[in-house]
Design a protein around this motif. Structure first.
Motif, short mmCIF file in Angstrom:
data_model
loop_
_atom_site.label_atom_id
_atom_site.label_comp_id
_atom_site.label_asym_id
_atom_site.label_seq_id
_atom_site.Cartn_x
_atom_site.Cartn_y
_atom_site.Cartn_z
N UNK A 190 0.79 -1.21 0.01
CA UNK A 190 -0.04 0.07 0.05
C UNK A 190 0.81 1.16 -0.01
N UNK A 191 1.97 1.20 0.38
CA UNK A 191 2.90 2.42 0.32
C UNK A 191 3.21 2.51 -0.95
N UNK A 192 3.67 1.59 -1.68
CA UNK A 192 4.13 1.52 -3.02
C UNK A 192 2.89 2.23 -3.94
N UNK A 193 1.62 1.67 -3.85
CA UNK A 193 0.53 2.23 -4.44
C UNK A 193 0.25 3.68 -4.14
N UNK A 194 0.50 3.85 -2.82
CA UNK A 194 -0.03 5.30 -2.47
C UNK A 194 1.20 6.36 -3.16
N UNK A 195 2.40 5.84 -2.97
CA UNK A 195 3.40 6.76 -3.64
C UNK A 195 3.44 7.04 -4.96
N UNK A 196 2.95 5.86 -5.76
CA UNK A 196 2.68 5.87 -7.30
C UNK A 196 1.62 6.97 -7.66
N UNK A 197 0.41 6.73 -6.91
CA UNK A 197 -0.61 7.54 -7.13
C UNK A 197 -0.44 9.14 -6.71
N UNK A 198 0.54 9.40 -5.70
CA UNK A 198 0.72 10.70 -5.73
C UNK A 198 1.59 11.21 -6.72
N UNK A 199 2.70 10.61 -7.25
CA UNK A 199 3.60 11.05 -8.31
C UNK A 199 2.70 11.09 -9.47
N UNK A 200 1.77 10.44 -9.60
CA UNK A 200 1.02 10.51 -10.97
C UNK A 200 -0.14 11.25 -10.90
#
Length: 338
Positions: free
Chosen positions: A228-238
Motif C-alpha cells: 500500500x505504500x508503493x501504491x500510494x506513492x505511485x498515485x501521488x507521483x501520478x
C-alpha cells in the motif's frame, strides 16, 4: 513463419511434488492446444523438478526454468520474461483448472478485444467442502475503481491478461514482497487496462490445505504495508491520489485491518501489531463512505466486534475468540469441520 502460442501459462513451483502432477495434468489436457507451459522451479528440495521434467519429456509445450529459491514474485517474473503467448495465465502449482478454461477465456478475450478477462473459481477444502469464489463484479466504468472497491479481487488465477499489458507498460512483480504481490501487480494492470470483461463461469480450483501458509500469522504479512505504500506513492507521483483517495483507503482498510484483525482471530503478537498500526492511522478512515456502507451491511456480531475493537483490543479479541469457538462447536455438532 513463426506462430506464437495463444496463451502462456506460468506456474511458480516450490516444494509441491505431491500436487504439481494434478496441476500439470489439468493444463496439458486443455481443450485449447496452442499454448506454452512455463514451470519455474523455485529452488525446491523435494521431487518437484523431477515430476515437472517427466511431463516436459513427453510434451514439448512445457518449458522448465530451474532457479535457486528467490520467492514467488521472482519466479513469476522469470516466467513472464520467457513467455511468448498473446495472453498470460498464472496458476499456483497446487491448484488445477477445468478442461475448457483456457479456450473459453481466450475466445472471450479475442471476441471482445479485452485486455483482461475475469472469471470465478472454486475453493476446495481438505474436508471436501467446495465453495464459490466470486470475482469481477464490474459496476464502475473504470476497472481501477472496481479494483479499489473489492469488486475485482487481487487474485491473478481468476484472470487472463493480454501479454502486452506487461511489456508495453513494463509491469512486473516487485521482488521481495511475500504477501500482497498479486494485489500490487493487479493495481498496475487494472490502471492500464482499457477493457476488462467478465465470464460468469468458474474454472480454477483453489486448494486450501491445512498447512497452507495463508492460515497462519507470520512476519511476512507485514509486507502488505509495503504494497500500500508503493501504491500510494505511485498515485501521488501520478496525480491520481486525490481522485481515488476514498476508494484507495477503503481497500487499505480492508486488507490491513478488517481482514487481518476483525475477521481473523489470533493470539499472536502479529495480530495485535496490525491492530496497533490501525489505531495509529484510524483518523484517515473516519467518514469514509465506502467503509461506513460496508460496516452497515455486516452481521450484528461483526458490527459489535468493530465497536469493541474501537474501544479496546482485548474486548474485541475476547468476542472474536467466542465467535470462533461457537463456529467450531457447531461444526462438531453437525459432524464436519468448519
Amino acid at each position: 513463419m513463426l506462430v506464437l502460442p495463444k496463451v502462456s501459462i506460468i506456474i511458480p513451483a516450490y516444494n509441491v511434488g505431491n500436487y504439481i502432477e494434478r496441476c500439470l495434468t489439468s493444463i496439458v489436457n486443455q481443450s485449447l492446444k496452442d499454448i506454452e507451459i512455463i514451470v519455474v522451479n523455485d529452488g525446491s528440495n523435494d521431487n518437484t523438478l523431477e515430476v515437472t521434467r517427466k511431463f516436459a519429456d513427453i510434451d514439448n509445450r512445457i518449458k522448465v526454468i530451474n532457479s535457486e529459491n528467490k520467492g514467488v514474485s521472482a519466479a513469476r517474473n522469470s516466467g513472464l520474461l520467457q513467455s511468448t503467448g498473446k495472453y498470460i495465465y498464472q496458476i499456483d502449482a497446487d491448484d488445477w483448472i477445468e478442461q475448457n478454461a483456457l479456450e473459453e477465456m481466450y475466445e472471450a478475450a479475442e471476441n471482445n478485444r479485452a485486455d483482461i478477462v475475469i472469471t470465478n473459481a472454486y475453493i476446495d477444502y481438505d474436508n471436501g467442502t467446495l465453495l464459490p469464489f466470486i470475482d469481477g463484479r464490474l459496476i464502475n466504468e473504470e476497472p481501477i475503481k472496481d479494483f479499489f472497491l473489492g469488486n475485482i479481487k487481487a487474485s491473478v488465477w481468476t484472470k487472463l491478461y493480454r501479454r502486452d499489458l506487461f511489456t508495453k507498460y513494463n509491469i512486473g512483480y516487485v521482488e521481495g514482497i511475500r504477501v500482497g504481490e498479486d494485489l500490487l501487480i493487479n493495481f498496475f494492470l487494472m490502471l492500464q487496462a482499457k477493457k476488462v470483461i467478465k465470464i460468469e463461469k468458474s474454472f480454477l480450483h483453489y486448494i486450501q490445505r491445512e498447512n497452507s501458509a495463508m492460515h497462519s500469522y507470520k512476519s511476512s504479512m507485514y509486507d502488505i504495508y509495503k504494497v500500500f505504500d508503493e501504491i500510494e506513492s505511485f498515485m501521488k507521483r501520478s496525480n491520481l491520489y486525490r481522485k481515488y483517495k476514498d476508494e484507495f483507503l477503503y481497500l487499505k482498510y480492508m486488507h490491513t485491518y478488517y481482514f487481518r484483525v476483525i475477521s481473523s482471530v489470533s493470539l499472536s503478537s502479529i495480530h495485535r501489531e496490525f491492530y496497533r498500526k490501525w489505531r495509529k492511522e484510524r483518523d484517515r478512515y473516519l467518514g469514509n463512505r465506502y467503509i461506513l456502507e460496508f460496516l452497515k451491511e455486516q452481521s450484528h456480531v461483526n458490527r459489535l466486534l468493530n465497536e469493541l475493537y474501537t474501544i479496546n483490543y482485548f474486548l474485541g479479541l475476547a468476542l472474536g475468540v467466542v465467535k470462533v469457538s461457537v463456529k467450531q462447536l457447531k461444526g462438531l455438532l453437525w459432524g464436519h469441520t468448519v
